[in-house]
Design a protein around this motif. Structure first.
Motif, PDB file in Angstrom:
ATOM      1  N   GLU A 113       7.835  54.214 127.842  1.00  0.00           N
ATOM      2  CA  GLU A 113       7.778  54.986 129.081  1.00  0.00           C
ATOM      3  C   GLU A 113       7.586  54.066 130.285  1.00  0.00           C
ATOM      4  O   GLU A 113       8.232  54.245 131.326  1.00  0.00           O
ATOM      5  CB  GLU A 113       6.637  56.001 129.019  1.00  0.00           C
ATOM      6  N   THR A 114       6.687  53.093 130.151  1.00  0.00           N
ATOM      7  CA  THR A 114       6.413  52.185 131.268  1.00  0.00           C
ATOM      8  C   THR A 114       7.650  51.376 131.630  1.00  0.00           C
ATOM      9  O   THR A 114       8.004  51.251 132.813  1.00  0.00           O
ATOM     10  CB  THR A 114       5.251  51.225 130.906  1.00  0.00           C
ATOM     11  N   VAL A 115       8.335  50.837 130.618  1.00  0.00           N
ATOM     12  CA  VAL A 115       9.535  50.036 130.871  1.00  0.00           C
ATOM     13  C   VAL A 115      10.617  50.893 131.523  1.00  0.00           C
ATOM     14  O   VAL A 115      11.245  50.480 132.511  1.00  0.00           O
ATOM     15  CB  VAL A 115      10.054  49.403 129.559  1.00  0.00           C
ATOM     16  N   GLU A 116      10.843  52.078 130.979  1.00  0.00           N
ATOM     17  CA  GLU A 116      11.922  52.913 131.516  1.00  0.00           C
ATOM     18  C   GLU A 116      11.579  53.461 132.904  1.00  0.00           C
ATOM     19  O   GLU A 116      12.453  53.546 133.766  1.00  0.00           O
ATOM     20  CB  GLU A 116      12.226  54.055 130.551  1.00  0.00           C
ATOM     21  N   ASP A 117      10.321  53.834 133.109  1.00  0.00           N
ATOM     22  CA  ASP A 117       9.953  54.436 134.389  1.00  0.00           C
ATOM     23  C   ASP A 117       9.836  53.415 135.516  1.00  0.00           C
ATOM     24  O   ASP A 117      10.156  53.714 136.666  1.00  0.00           O
ATOM     25  CB  ASP A 117       8.631  55.202 134.251  1.00  0.00           C
ATOM     26  N   THR A 118       9.385  52.202 135.178  1.00  0.00           N
ATOM     27  CA  THR A 118       9.172  51.205 136.223  1.00  0.00           C
ATOM     28  C   THR A 118      10.336  50.240 136.395  1.00  0.00           C
ATOM     29  O   THR A 118      10.530  49.678 137.465  1.00  0.00           O
ATOM     30  CB  THR A 118       7.894  50.387 135.942  1.00  0.00           C
ATOM     31  N   GLU A 119      11.117  50.035 135.324  1.00  0.00           N
ATOM     32  CA  GLU A 119      12.185  49.032 135.375  1.00  0.00           C
ATOM     33  C   GLU A 119      13.584  49.632 135.321  1.00  0.00           C
ATOM     34  O   GLU A 119      14.536  49.017 135.797  1.00  0.00           O
ATOM     35  CB  GLU A 119      12.023  48.041 134.211  1.00  0.00           C
ATOM     36  N   LEU A 120      13.721  50.827 134.734  1.00  0.00           N
ATOM     37  CA  LEU A 120      15.060  51.361 134.460  1.00  0.00           C
ATOM     38  C   LEU A 120      15.340  52.698 135.135  1.00  0.00           C
ATOM     39  O   LEU A 120      16.326  53.352 134.812  1.00  0.00           O
ATOM     40  CB  LEU A 120      15.247  51.500 132.934  1.00  0.00           C
ATOM     41  N   GLY A 121      14.491  53.097 136.035  1.00  0.00           N
ATOM     42  CA  GLY A 121      14.755  54.319 136.790  1.00  0.00           C
ATOM     43  C   GLY A 121      14.360  55.616 136.110  1.00  0.00           C
ATOM     44  O   GLY A 121      14.674  56.702 136.586  1.00  0.00           O
ATOM     45  N   GLY A 122      13.646  55.519 134.985  1.00  0.00           N
ATOM     46  CA  GLY A 122      13.167  56.721 134.312  1.00  0.00           C
ATOM     47  C   GLY A 122      14.227  57.402 133.463  1.00  0.00           C
ATOM     48  O   GLY A 122      15.397  57.029 133.467  1.00  0.00           O
ATOM     49  N   VAL A 123      13.787  58.435 132.731  1.00  0.00           N
ATOM     50  CA  VAL A 123      14.674  59.210 131.871  1.00  0.00           C
ATOM     51  C   VAL A 123      14.562  60.668 132.275  1.00  0.00           C
ATOM     52  O   VAL A 123      13.557  61.322 131.990  1.00  0.00           O
ATOM     53  CB  VAL A 123      14.296  59.064 130.380  1.00  0.00           C
ATOM     54  N   PRO A 124      15.561  61.214 132.968  1.00  0.00           N
ATOM     55  CA  PRO A 124      15.506  62.615 133.383  1.00  0.00           C
ATOM     56  C   PRO A 124      15.346  63.539 132.177  1.00  0.00           C
ATOM     57  O   PRO A 124      16.039  63.386 131.168  1.00  0.00           O
ATOM     58  CB  PRO A 124      16.862  62.840 134.074  1.00  0.00           C
ATOM     59  N   GLU A 125      14.415  64.468 132.267  1.00  0.00           N
ATOM     60  CA  GLU A 125      14.181  65.459 131.222  1.00  0.00           C
ATOM     61  C   GLU A 125      13.920  64.809 129.866  1.00  0.00           C
ATOM     62  O   GLU A 125      14.395  65.277 128.823  1.00  0.00           O
ATOM     63  CB  GLU A 125      15.357  66.427 131.119  1.00  0.00           C
ATOM     64  N   ALA A 126      13.176  63.710 129.875  1.00  0.00           N
ATOM     65  CA  ALA A 126      12.854  63.027 128.617  1.00  0.00           C
ATOM     66  C   ALA A 126      11.964  63.911 127.754  1.00  0.00           C
ATOM     67  O   ALA A 126      11.091  64.623 128.255  1.00  0.00           O
ATOM     68  CB  ALA A 126      12.139  61.707 128.906  1.00  0.00           C
ATOM     69  N   GLU A 127      12.196  63.872 126.451  1.00  0.00           N
ATOM     70  CA  GLU A 127      11.360  64.616 125.521  1.00  0.00           C
ATOM     71  C   GLU A 127      10.029  63.898 125.364  1.00  0.00           C
ATOM     72  O   GLU A 127       9.978  62.685 125.226  1.00  0.00           O
ATOM     73  CB  GLU A 127      12.033  64.732 124.147  1.00  0.00           C
ATOM     74  N   ARG A 128       8.959  64.697 125.374  1.00  0.00           N
ATOM     75  CA  ARG A 128       7.637  64.126 125.130  1.00  0.00           C
ATOM     76  C   ARG A 128       7.428  64.055 123.623  1.00  0.00           C
ATOM     77  O   ARG A 128       7.442  65.071 122.940  1.00  0.00           O
ATOM     78  CB  ARG A 128       6.553  65.000 125.768  1.00  0.00           C
ATOM     79  N   VAL A 129       7.250  62.848 123.104  1.00  0.00           N
ATOM     80  CA  VAL A 129       7.118  62.661 121.660  1.00  0.00           C
ATOM     81  C   VAL A 129       5.638  62.546 121.319  1.00  0.00           C
ATOM     82  O   VAL A 129       4.979  61.579 121.694  1.00  0.00           O
ATOM     83  CB  VAL A 129       7.863  61.395 121.191  1.00  0.00           C
ATOM     84  N   SER A 130       5.108  63.541 120.613  1.00  0.00           N
ATOM     85  CA  SER A 130       3.706  63.515 120.213  1.00  0.00           C
ATOM     86  C   SER A 130       3.494  62.450 119.139  1.00  0.00           C
ATOM     87  O   SER A 130       4.441  62.008 118.483  1.00  0.00           O
ATOM     88  CB  SER A 130       3.283  64.876 119.674  1.00  0.00           C
ATOM     89  N   TRP A 131       2.213  62.081 118.941  1.00  0.00           N
ATOM     90  CA  TRP A 131       1.943  61.076 117.917  1.00  0.00           C
ATOM     91  C   TRP A 131       2.362  61.584 116.537  1.00  0.00           C
ATOM     92  O   TRP A 131       2.924  60.836 115.748  1.00  0.00           O
ATOM     93  CB  TRP A 131       0.458  60.724 117.891  1.00  0.00           C
TER      94      TRP A 131
END
Length: 253
Positions: A113-131
């Motif tokens: 999440e950190t890499v995609e949100d801060t470096e790659l512009g995020g993921v629109p409507e990304a699924e939240r993956v529980s543990w």
């Protein structure tokens, strides 16, 4: 051929980018190392147990040699013990990655999440993956991939007895096969966040095989260095996130 080499180099750069991302953010490095530490302890314990029990296991696996003369029986059981340890080492990296991803689901989800949100512009409507879901997916995919690794390891093991070929071609093929399987595991979280299953993940990676191997082969070889996985795994996970993002957008250069 030039295109293949260029794509392979692009994959190596993706892994280098992963190292750069985690080294610029020591917090990500520490977070990614925690699951690797836990798994390292488990793997070392397993190896120690195997090493101390290998004689008994070799005898159990070769009951047909009980009545042979002592020299031949010792040779056969030495070979059986050596094969057992070799098999453990060969599968160790894939098992290490699978177990680490299961144990470290929340940790690696945070890295992705950190890499995609801060470096790659995020993921629109990304699924939240529980543990729980992450652990289930990691366990399911890990079993499938380890099964594939075993199926591939058998003919490669047998081919290893072929003179010259067994000492040159077979090790290279083994690295490429294991690297391909490792790439599937390292891209699991970013693909899962987009709702992409294992079959589609394999198809996307296979489409750009040279890029995938350029990323995964160095990661695989580095993980063979004792304790190096503590640093390599966080970097490879960050790089796997970048690789998944670029392959899905077909922007690997």
């Amino acid at each position: 051929m030039i295109r293949v080499l260029r794509d392979f180099a692009a994959g190596v750069r993706v892994l280098g980018l992963g190292f750069g991302l985690v080294f610029r953010s020591p917090r990500l490095l520490v977070i990614g190392a925690i699951p690797a530490v836990i798994t390292t302890v488990l793997m070392i314990a397993g190896f120690v147990w195997l090493a101390t029990s290998v004689d008994s296991l070799a005898a159990w696996a070769t009951p047909f040699a009980d009545d042979w003369n002592e020299g031949l029986r010792a040779t056969v059981r030495f070979a059986a013990g050596f094969a057992a340890i070799g098999g453990f080492v060969a599968l160790g990296l894939l098992l290490f990655t699978a177990i680490t991803l299961i144990v470290g689901g929340p940790f690696y989800e945070h890295i992705a999440e950190t890499v995609e949100d801060t470096e790659l512009g995020g993921v629109p409507e990304a699924e939240r993956v529980s543990w729980g879901r992450s652990a289930f997916i990691g366990l399911r995919d890990g079993i499938l991939l380890v099964g594939l690794a075993v199926l591939c390891a058998i003919p490669l093991f047998l081919a290893g007895f072929i003179p010259i070929v067994g000492q040159t071609v077979v090790p290279v093929v083994a690295v490429l096969v294991n690297a391909s399987l490792l790439a599937i595991e390292l891209t699991a979280i970013p693909f899962t966040r987009r709702g992409i299953d294992l079959g589609e993940r394999r198809r996307v990676l296979r489409k750009r095989r040279a890029v995938t191997l350029g990323f995964a082969a160095p990661a695989y070889l580095l993980c063979l260095i004792p304790l190096a996985a503590l640093v390599v795994m966080p970097a490879a996970m960050a790089g796997g996130t970048v690789l998944a993002h670029r392959l899905l957008h077909d922007r690997v250069r």
